[in-house]
Write an enzyme that holds these catalytic residues in place. Structure first.
Site, PDB file in Angstrom:
ATOM      1  N   LYS A   1      13.680   2.103   6.042  1.00 58.88           N
ATOM      2  CA  LYS A   1      12.231   2.038   6.522  1.00 58.88           C
ATOM      3  C   LYS A   1      11.732   1.261   7.784  1.00 58.88           C
ATOM      4  O   LYS A   1      11.018   1.412   8.384  1.00 58.88           O
ATOM      5  CB  LYS A   1      11.364   1.681   5.071  1.00 58.88           C
ATOM      6  CG  LYS A   1       9.938   1.568   5.628  1.00 58.88           C
ATOM      7  CD  LYS A   1       9.120   2.713   5.873  1.00 58.88           C
ATOM      8  CE  LYS A   1       7.853   2.861   6.347  1.00 58.88           C
ATOM      9  NZ  LYS A   1       6.937   1.865   6.464  1.00 58.88           N
TER      10      LYS A   1
ATOM     11  N   SER B   1       6.274   6.204   4.184  1.00 58.98           N
ATOM     12  CA  SER B   1       5.655   6.288   5.517  1.00 58.98           C
ATOM     13  C   SER B   1       4.845   7.260   5.700  1.00 58.98           C
ATOM     14  O   SER B   1       5.154   8.456   5.147  1.00 58.98           O
ATOM     15  CB  SER B   1       6.809   6.392   6.737  1.00 58.98           C
ATOM     16  OG  SER B   1       6.226   6.536   8.112  1.00 58.98           O
TER      17      SER B   1
ATOM     18  N   ASN C   1      10.449   1.934  11.309  1.00 59.05           N
ATOM     19  CA  ASN C   1       9.295   1.164  12.019  1.00 59.05           C
ATOM     20  C   ASN C   1       9.633   0.777  13.292  1.00 59.05           C
ATOM     21  O   ASN C   1       9.159   0.755  14.209  1.00 59.05           O
ATOM     22  CB  ASN C   1       8.992   0.185  11.131  1.00 59.05           C
ATOM     23  CG  ASN C   1       7.932   0.783   9.786  1.00 59.05           C
ATOM     24  OD1 ASN C   1       8.154   1.802   9.610  1.00 59.05           O
ATOM     25  ND2 ASN C   1       7.035  -0.360   9.320  1.00 59.05           N
TER      26      ASN C   1
HETATM   27  P1  NBP Z   1      -2.717  -3.743   0.987  1.00 58.25           P
HETATM   28  O1  NBP Z   1      -1.342  -4.221   1.603  1.00 58.25           O
HETATM   29  O2  NBP Z   1      -3.910  -4.125   1.595  1.00 58.25           O
HETATM   30  O3  NBP Z   1      -2.816  -4.608  -0.436  1.00 58.25           O
HETATM   31  C1  NBP Z   1      -3.635  -4.069  -1.402  1.00 58.25           C
HETATM   32  C2  NBP Z   1      -3.332  -4.421  -2.564  1.00 58.25           C
HETATM   33  O4  NBP Z   1      -2.653  -5.541  -3.144  1.00 58.25           O
HETATM   34  C3  NBP Z   1      -4.555  -4.340  -3.539  1.00 58.25           C
HETATM   35  O5  NBP Z   1      -4.145  -3.720  -4.906  1.00 58.25           O
HETATM   36  C4  NBP Z   1      -4.842  -5.906  -3.927  1.00 58.25           C
HETATM   37  O6  NBP Z   1      -5.401  -6.307  -5.012  1.00 58.25           O
HETATM   38  C5  NBP Z   1      -3.191  -6.497  -3.793  1.00 58.25           C
HETATM   39  N1  NBP Z   1      -2.997  -7.776  -3.842  1.00 58.25           N
HETATM   40  C6  NBP Z   1      -3.320  -8.701  -2.821  1.00 58.25           C
HETATM   41 BR1  NBP Z   1      -3.563  -7.966  -1.182  1.00 58.25          BR
HETATM   42  N2  NBP Z   1      -3.069  -9.867  -3.188  1.00 58.25           N
HETATM   43  C7  NBP Z   1      -2.815  -9.688  -4.209  1.00 58.25           C
HETATM   44  C8  NBP Z   1      -2.473 -10.946  -5.070  1.00 58.25           C
HETATM   45  N3  NBP Z   1      -2.424 -12.156  -5.077  1.00 58.25           N
HETATM   46  N4  NBP Z   1      -2.347 -10.743  -6.523  1.00 58.25           N
HETATM   47  C9  NBP Z   1      -2.367  -9.289  -6.948  1.00 58.25           C
HETATM   48  N5  NBP Z   1      -2.575  -8.404  -6.290  1.00 58.25           N
HETATM   49  C10 NBP Z   1      -2.959  -8.726  -4.895  1.00 58.25           C
HETATM   50  O7  NBP Z   1      -2.697  -2.452   0.761  1.00 58.25           O
HETATM   51  P2  NBP Z   1      -2.004  -0.870   1.181  1.00 58.25           P
HETATM   52  O8  NBP Z   1      -2.487  -0.931   2.847  1.00 58.25           O
HETATM   53  O9  NBP Z   1      -2.451   0.353   0.483  1.00 58.25           O
HETATM   54  O10 NBP Z   1      -0.501  -1.188   1.492  1.00 58.25           O
HETATM   55  C11 NBP Z   1       0.162  -1.218   0.192  1.00 58.25           C
HETATM   56  C12 NBP Z   1       1.538  -1.661   0.604  1.00 58.25           C
HETATM   57  O11 NBP Z   1       2.176  -0.311   1.194  1.00 58.25           O
HETATM   58  C13 NBP Z   1       1.823  -2.683   1.490  1.00 58.25           C
HETATM   59  O12 NBP Z   1       3.182  -3.156   1.176  1.00 58.25           O
HETATM   60  C14 NBP Z   1       1.871  -1.999   2.769  1.00 58.25           C
HETATM   61  O13 NBP Z   1       2.877  -2.731   3.857  1.00 58.25           O
HETATM   62  C15 NBP Z   1       2.752  -0.909   2.427  1.00 58.25           C
HETATM   63  N6  NBP Z   1       2.389   0.332   3.536  1.00 58.25           N
HETATM   64  C16 NBP Z   1       0.960   0.505   4.029  1.00 58.25           C
HETATM   65  C17 NBP Z   1       0.765   1.629   4.912  1.00 58.25           C
HETATM   66  C18 NBP Z   1      -0.666   1.566   5.498  1.00 58.25           C
HETATM   67  O14 NBP Z   1      -0.811   2.420   6.241  1.00 58.25           O
HETATM   68  N7  NBP Z   1      -1.620   0.942   5.169  1.00 58.25           N
HETATM   69  C19 NBP Z   1       1.783   2.582   5.252  1.00 58.25           C
HETATM   70  C20 NBP Z   1       3.301   2.156   4.573  1.00 58.25           C
HETATM   71  C21 NBP Z   1       3.164   1.322   3.522  1.00 58.25           C
HETATM   72  P3  NBP Z   1      -6.819  -6.561  -4.972  1.00 58.25           P
HETATM   73  O15 NBP Z   1      -7.519  -5.219  -4.803  1.00 58.25           O
HETATM   74  O16 NBP Z   1      -7.312  -7.175  -6.236  1.00 58.25           O
HETATM   75  O17 NBP Z   1      -7.281  -7.495  -3.844  1.00 58.25           O
END
Ligand code: NBP
Length: 482
Positions: A183, A128, A187
């Protein structure tokens, strides 16, 4: 030299965590499904660092030290399963896969068990703090295969946020999906904290007719009290932020709240476990209600716009509101810890609640001074069943009671919706009432469905059925609780 850890997923969280690990002296191997993003990362933010790229999973595996530690920072759900399926044939026994995404904990339970059969360790970890947390110190909540923790612990505790006493906001949470469960509750509590702040804002704006600058000053002052927290701090910034025309930007934002599901999961788990998690659940419903924008606009026309004016000394109301917010927040956390306690008992996780409070003390969205008091409460009594019974919190609840009732009653009287603050008060009234009207409810159930009841003058566990009308039979329904 081989890499210390591999990270798959180069979106906002993955990239920032990798840079954070690099800052702490770890050699990270970075991979992403779309290979161009590896190059973009290496030539952009990672330029000049020790970070190396891998363009295939085989290359990633080959570049890592044993036992391999591979962290997935990808979209939760089927994407995690598909990476696990592709990685397993490439890994050796004793290697470790970590899922750092927002995974629903039953998925982590399933993955830990399935990978154990293959000799692979699995950690499901809540992370987080968003982008900035990931880059400079998130709150990290790992659970899963305990055998894997000693290998991951130095890296995670190095990159995590630290308390003012330099304690890492990261520790082992428990087996299976315990980390992702905690976690999820984090949230859910975040939903509650945010909703409570928005209710105070609406009371000040509509009820007390305050300007944005006045409200900003109030939140700045509140941040110097027991309410000191990241969310109160950013609220004061938001209220002071002006659009290009000099007007407050917040009033130009559509009043329809989004959600990604973790608050809903928290509510669903509370219903499944029979825990009265009223405040967080009301906060989820408040977002649902906000999304019915068109219907609300029509209904306001139909019923007429409310004149929600609150008369009286503004300063007295502001202080009452502060006390109501603080007391409601205590109830929200008390309910959240009740839920974790039930989950810990049901799943045999042996959660350490003081440690959970410590992990949330820094780095995450709900970070606040208040969490130190929660930690103290669980240090005094690790089995505390209701946070409000701790002497510090009990004192605040008692001192705030009159102001809290005043705010709740006034909001009802003038029609300012405050579902979270009022439901928190109703919860406390119910929780502190030795005899609730459930006796009548049991009688109704027995009357129409022969569901039976227990008697106050007989031992618990003995069930009775009455033929209330003289017309029904004497056969009762089976006694069980879902
Ligand atoms: P995203 O949740 O947007 O995920 C992006 C990643 O997932 C990229 O590497 C993308 O690859 C890959 N991906 C997807 Br989308 N579909 C795919 C598929 N079918 N096959 C293989 N790879 C795939 O990224 P994030 O916001 O950095 O979050 C990552 C994790 O952390 C998530 O579970 C999120 O819920 C969690 N989280 C996020 C936050 C926040 O503030 N954003 C905070 C805390 C936790 P590509 O580049 O090839 O599309």
């Amino acid at each position: 030299m081989k890499g210390d850890i591999g990270v798959i997923g180069l979106a906002v969280m993955g990239q920032n965590l990798i840079l954070n690990m690099n800052d702490h002296g770890y050699k990270v191997v970075a991979h992403n499904r779309t290979a161009e993003k590896v190059d973009e990362f290496l030539q952009g933010p990672a330029k000049g660092t020790n970070i190396v790229g891998a363009y295939s999973l085989q290359e990633l595996v080959d570049k890592l030290e044993s036992p391999r530690k591979i962290m997935l920072m990808v979209r939760a759900g089927y994407v995690v399963d598909s990476f696990i399926d592709k990685l397993v044939p490439l890994l050796d026994k004793g290697d470790i896969i970590i899922d750092g995404g927002n995974t629903n904990f039953p998925d982590t339970n399933r993955r830990v068990a399935a990978l154990k059969e293959k000799g692979i360790h699995f950690i499901g970890s809540g992370v987080s703090g968003g982008e900035e947390g990931a880059r400079f110190g998130p709150s990290i909540m790992p659970g899963g295969s305990p055998e894997a923790w000693p290998f991951v612990k130095p890296i995670f505790q190095a990159i995590s946020a630290k308390t003012e006493n330099n304690e890492p906001c990261c520790d082992w949470v428990g087996n299976d999906g315990a980390g992702h469960f905690v976690k999820m509750v984090h949230n859910g509590i975040e939903y509650g904290d945010m909703q409570l702040i928005t209710e105070a804002y609406q009371f000040m704006k509509d009820g007390l007719g305050m300007t944005h600058d006045e409200m900003q000053s109030v939140f700045i002052e509140w941040n110097k009290t027991e309410l000191n927290s990241y969310l109160v701090e950013i609220t004061s910034d938001i209220l002071g932020y002006k659009d290009t025309d000099g007007e407050p930007l917040v009033e130009k934002i559509l009043d329809t709240a989004g959600q990604k599901g973790t608050g809903k999961w928290t509510g669903i788990n509370a219903l499944d476990m029979g825990i009265p998690l009223t405040l967080i659940t009301e906060s989820v419903f408040a977002r649902c209600l906000s999304s019915l924008k068109d219907q609300r606009v029509e209904a306001e026309e139909l019923f007429g716009k409310k004149k929600s004016i609150v008369e009286g000394d503004k300063q007295v109301w502001i202080e009452a509101l502060r006390q109501a917010l603080l007391a409601s927040k205590i109830i929200s956390y008390a309910q959240g810890f009740m839920l974790m306690r039930e989950a810990s008992n049901e799943n045999g996780w042996d959660l350490n609640y003081g440690n959970v409070a410590l992990m949330w003390r820094g780095g995450c969205i709900i970070r606040s001074a208040f969490l130190s008091n929660i930690r103290d409460a669980y240090d005094i009594d690790p089995e505390l069943s209701f946070l409000g019974s701790d002497s510090y919190f009990k004192g605040i609840l008692e001192n705030s009671m009159s102001a809290w009732r005043k705010v709740a009653a006034k909001s009802m009287e003038v029609g300012i919706p405050m579902p979270s603050m009022t439901s928190a008060l109703t919860f406390l009234d119910g929780y502190t009432t030795a005899r609730l009207p459930a006796n009548l409810l049991q009688a109704q159930r027995d009357y129409f469905g022969a569901h039976t009841y227990e008697r106050v003058d007989k031992p618990k566990g003995e069930f009775f059925h009455t033929n209330w009308t003289g017309k029904g039979g004497d056969v009762s329904s089976t006694t069980y609780n879902s």
